[in-house]
Write a protein that holds these residues in place. Sequence first.
Motif, PDB file in Angstrom:
ATOM      1  N   GLY A 131       0.862  -1.237  -0.016  1.00  0.00           N
ATOM      2  CA  GLY A 131      -0.028   0.111   0.102  1.00  0.00           C
ATOM      3  C   GLY A 131       0.794   1.161   0.017  1.00  0.00           C
ATOM      4  N   PRO A 132       0.162   2.404   0.202  1.00  0.00           N
ATOM      5  CA  PRO A 132       0.949   3.926   0.157  1.00  0.00           C
ATOM      6  C   PRO A 132       1.490   4.126   1.430  1.00  0.00           C
ATOM      7  N   GLN A 133       1.509   3.213   2.343  1.00  0.00           N
ATOM      8  CA  GLN A 133       1.852   3.932   3.828  1.00  0.00           C
ATOM      9  C   GLN A 133       3.578   4.069   3.734  1.00  0.00           C
ATOM     10  N   GLN A 134       3.630   5.216   4.141  1.00  0.00           N
ATOM     11  CA  GLN A 134       5.013   6.036   4.337  1.00  0.00           C
ATOM     12  C   GLN A 134       5.582   5.476   5.417  1.00  0.00           C
ATOM     13  N   ARG A 135       6.533   4.332   5.603  1.00  0.00           N
ATOM     14  CA  ARG A 135       7.333   3.819   6.679  1.00  0.00           C
ATOM     15  C   ARG A 135       8.489   3.298   6.439  1.00  0.00           C
ATOM     16  N   HIS A 136       9.133   3.389   5.029  1.00  0.00           N
ATOM     17  CA  HIS A 136      10.430   2.651   4.981  1.00  0.00           C
ATOM     18  C   HIS A 136      11.675   3.719   4.991  1.00  0.00           C
ATOM     19  N   PHE A 137      12.669   3.256   5.578  1.00  0.00           N
ATOM     20  CA  PHE A 137      13.786   3.989   5.752  1.00  0.00           C
ATOM     21  C   PHE A 137      14.650   4.024   4.375  1.00  0.00           C
ATOM     22  N   ALA A 138      14.740   5.357   3.663  1.00  0.00           N
ATOM     23  CA  ALA A 138      15.775   5.617   2.663  1.00  0.00           C
ATOM     24  C   ALA A 138      16.826   6.484   2.894  1.00  0.00           C
ATOM     25  N   PRO A 139      18.113   5.986   3.011  1.00  0.00           N
ATOM     26  CA  PRO A 139      19.223   6.926   3.248  1.00  0.00           C
ATOM     27  C   PRO A 139      19.197   8.304   2.491  1.00  0.00           C
ATOM     28  N   TRP A 140      18.801   8.314   1.501  1.00  0.00           N
ATOM     29  CA  TRP A 140      18.723   9.683   0.550  1.00  0.00           C
ATOM     30  C   TRP A 140      17.667  10.371   0.947  1.00  0.00           C
ATOM     31  N   ARG A 141      16.750  10.375   1.737  1.00  0.00           N
ATOM     32  CA  ARG A 141      15.446  11.065   1.922  1.00  0.00           C
ATOM     33  C   ARG A 141      15.416  11.112   3.312  1.00  0.00           C
ATOM     34  N   PRO A 142      15.062  12.311   3.806  1.00  0.00           N
ATOM     35  CA  PRO A 142      14.767  12.517   5.168  1.00  0.00           C
ATOM     36  C   PRO A 142      13.320  11.933   5.729  1.00  0.00           C
ATOM     37  N   ASP A 143      12.394  11.763   5.101  1.00  0.00           N
ATOM     38  CA  ASP A 143      11.096  11.439   5.322  1.00  0.00           C
ATOM     39  C   ASP A 143      10.808   9.818   4.894  1.00  0.00           C
ATOM     40  N   PRO A 144       9.967   9.106   5.730  1.00  0.00           N
ATOM     41  CA  PRO A 144       9.671   7.689   5.369  1.00  0.00           C
ATOM     42  C   PRO A 144       9.077   7.683   3.904  1.00  0.00           C
ATOM     43  N   ARG A 145       9.364   6.581   3.483  1.00  0.00           N
ATOM     44  CA  ARG A 145       8.840   6.415   1.914  1.00  0.00           C
ATOM     45  C   ARG A 145       7.920   5.323   1.876  1.00  0.00           C
ATOM     46  N   PRO A 146       7.034   5.366   0.978  1.00  0.00           N
ATOM     47  CA  PRO A 146       6.127   4.157   0.792  1.00  0.00           C
ATOM     48  C   PRO A 146       6.844   2.908  -0.117  1.00  0.00           C
ATOM     49  N   TYR A 147       6.490   1.786  -0.088  1.00  0.00           N
ATOM     50  CA  TYR A 147       7.427   0.604  -0.741  1.00  0.00           C
ATOM     51  C   TYR A 147       7.584   0.855  -1.967  1.00  0.00           C
ATOM     52  N   TYR A 187      26.752   5.640  -2.776  1.00  0.00           N
ATOM     53  CA  TYR A 187      25.599   4.992  -3.090  1.00  0.00           C
ATOM     54  C   TYR A 187      25.366   3.487  -2.843  1.00  0.00           C
ATOM     55  N   ARG A 188      26.538   2.918  -2.623  1.00  0.00           N
ATOM     56  CA  ARG A 188      26.407   1.271  -2.554  1.00  0.00           C
ATOM     57  C   ARG A 188      25.977   1.425  -1.055  1.00  0.00           C
ATOM     58  N   ALA A 189      26.544   1.881  -0.165  1.00  0.00           N
ATOM     59  CA  ALA A 189      26.321   2.015   1.177  1.00  0.00           C
ATOM     60  C   ALA A 189      24.706   2.319   1.423  1.00  0.00           C
ATOM     61  N   GLN A 190      24.162   3.248   0.757  1.00  0.00           N
ATOM     62  CA  GLN A 190      22.864   3.649   0.921  1.00  0.00           C
ATOM     63  C   GLN A 190      22.035   2.342   0.201  1.00  0.00           C
ATOM     64  N   VAL A 191      22.449   1.917  -0.571  1.00  0.00           N
ATOM     65  CA  VAL A 191      21.371   0.674  -1.155  1.00  0.00           C
ATOM     66  C   VAL A 191      21.630  -0.684  -0.047  1.00  0.00           C
ATOM     67  N   ALA A 192      22.829  -0.807   0.451  1.00  0.00           N
ATOM     68  CA  ALA A 192      22.670  -1.761   1.259  1.00  0.00           C
ATOM     69  C   ALA A 192      21.790  -1.533   2.437  1.00  0.00           C
ATOM     70  N   ALA A 193      21.650  -0.285   2.958  1.00  0.00           N
ATOM     71  CA  ALA A 193      21.049  -0.017   3.960  1.00  0.00           C
ATOM     72  C   ALA A 193      19.466  -0.196   3.673  1.00  0.00           C
ATOM     73  N   ALA A 194      19.158   0.169   2.405  1.00  0.00           N
ATOM     74  CA  ALA A 194      17.784   0.191   1.997  1.00  0.00           C
ATOM     75  C   ALA A 194      17.010  -1.067   1.560  1.00  0.00           C
ATOM     76  N   LEU A 195      18.070  -2.045   1.076  1.00  0.00           N
ATOM     77  CA  LEU A 195      17.588  -3.338   0.446  1.00  0.00           C
ATOM     78  C   LEU A 195      16.816  -4.152   1.514  1.00  0.00           C
ATOM     79  N   PRO A 196      16.982  -4.134   2.720  1.00  0.00           N
ATOM     80  CA  PRO A 196      16.279  -5.208   3.620  1.00  0.00           C
ATOM     81  C   PRO A 196      14.659  -4.613   3.591  1.00  0.00           C
ATOM     82  N   GLY A 197      14.606  -3.643   3.488  1.00  0.00           N
ATOM     83  CA  GLY A 197      12.755  -2.870   3.391  1.00  0.00           C
ATOM     84  C   GLY A 197      12.484  -3.491   2.282  1.00  0.00           C
ATOM     85  N   LEU A 198      13.156  -3.858   1.088  1.00  0.00           N
ATOM     86  CA  LEU A 198      12.437  -4.613  -0.093  1.00  0.00           C
ATOM     87  C   LEU A 198      12.670  -5.983   0.196  1.00  0.00           C
ATOM     88  N   VAL A 199      13.634  -6.509   0.468  1.00  0.00           N
ATOM     89  CA  VAL A 199      13.784  -8.064   0.574  1.00  0.00           C
ATOM     90  C   VAL A 199      12.644  -8.634   1.608  1.00  0.00           C
TER      91      VAL A 199
END
Length: 259
Positions: A131-147, A187-199
């Motif tokens: 859904g559109p819930q904004q709850r995921h951490f993305a290191p390139w943004r200060p705000d929670p992101r939808p999936y 960029y690689r460190a940022q992706v590593a931090a965000a990937l668990p939210g997808l997986v």
Amino acid sequence: MPLDDLDPYRGAHGGPRHHELSGPAVLDESDRKRWARAWAGTADVLHLGGEHRVAEAVALLRCLVPLADPPRPGPDARETGSCSGTRREAFGALLSSRPPTPATFATTLVHELQHTKLSALGDLLVLHQAGPQQRHFAPWRPDPRPYDGLLQGVYSHLALADFFQRCALRAERPAHREAAWSRHARYRAQVAAALPGLVDSPDLTERGRRFVDQLVATHERMAQYPAPRGHTARAQAHVTAVRDLWNRRHGPAAGHPRG
């Protein structure tokens, strides 16, 4: 490729990614010459990041909509930043303020064409049912992101990590090499931090799971040519600091432990 400063519907209002964009610009002859200078040399920079980057730009770009230079926050109001975007309903259109250098524009193309490709894929296939819930951490943004926003961000930042790794491996000047390694490591460190939210999402479809698995595999393959330790350590420290600040503001993100 047309430089479109005339179409009355070329604006980018109404989408969640578009509130940060400046308005469309109407160019005079001197503006067009400055855009031509910014465009010149961009293909050479793209080549450094892989032949496929040039090929996809040629295949996907249909028009460029120039945007006004946005104001940059700071004490000097004369300074300007830069912005860019794409529109799901206008495949092949790139909206961008005038970049200061061909290298900046090449980076913009890599980033925005990823959004173009993934938006098209999302129209063809159902990758997730989140859904559109904004709850995921993305290191390139200060705000929670939808999936879906997290998926778009990981896809584009993974391409930037790949692009700068290739640039670093091909760079002839030490200064250029070090700058590229620094960008790659960040960029690689940022992706590593965000990937668990997808997986970790139960909302992925079978095709979406295969897609995310390939993102993970691409990220892991980059370890074959690691950045120098100093760049890697600084990138990881930056992401850790950003995560700590995010946790204090929003609490632990979905798919991410605290700390």
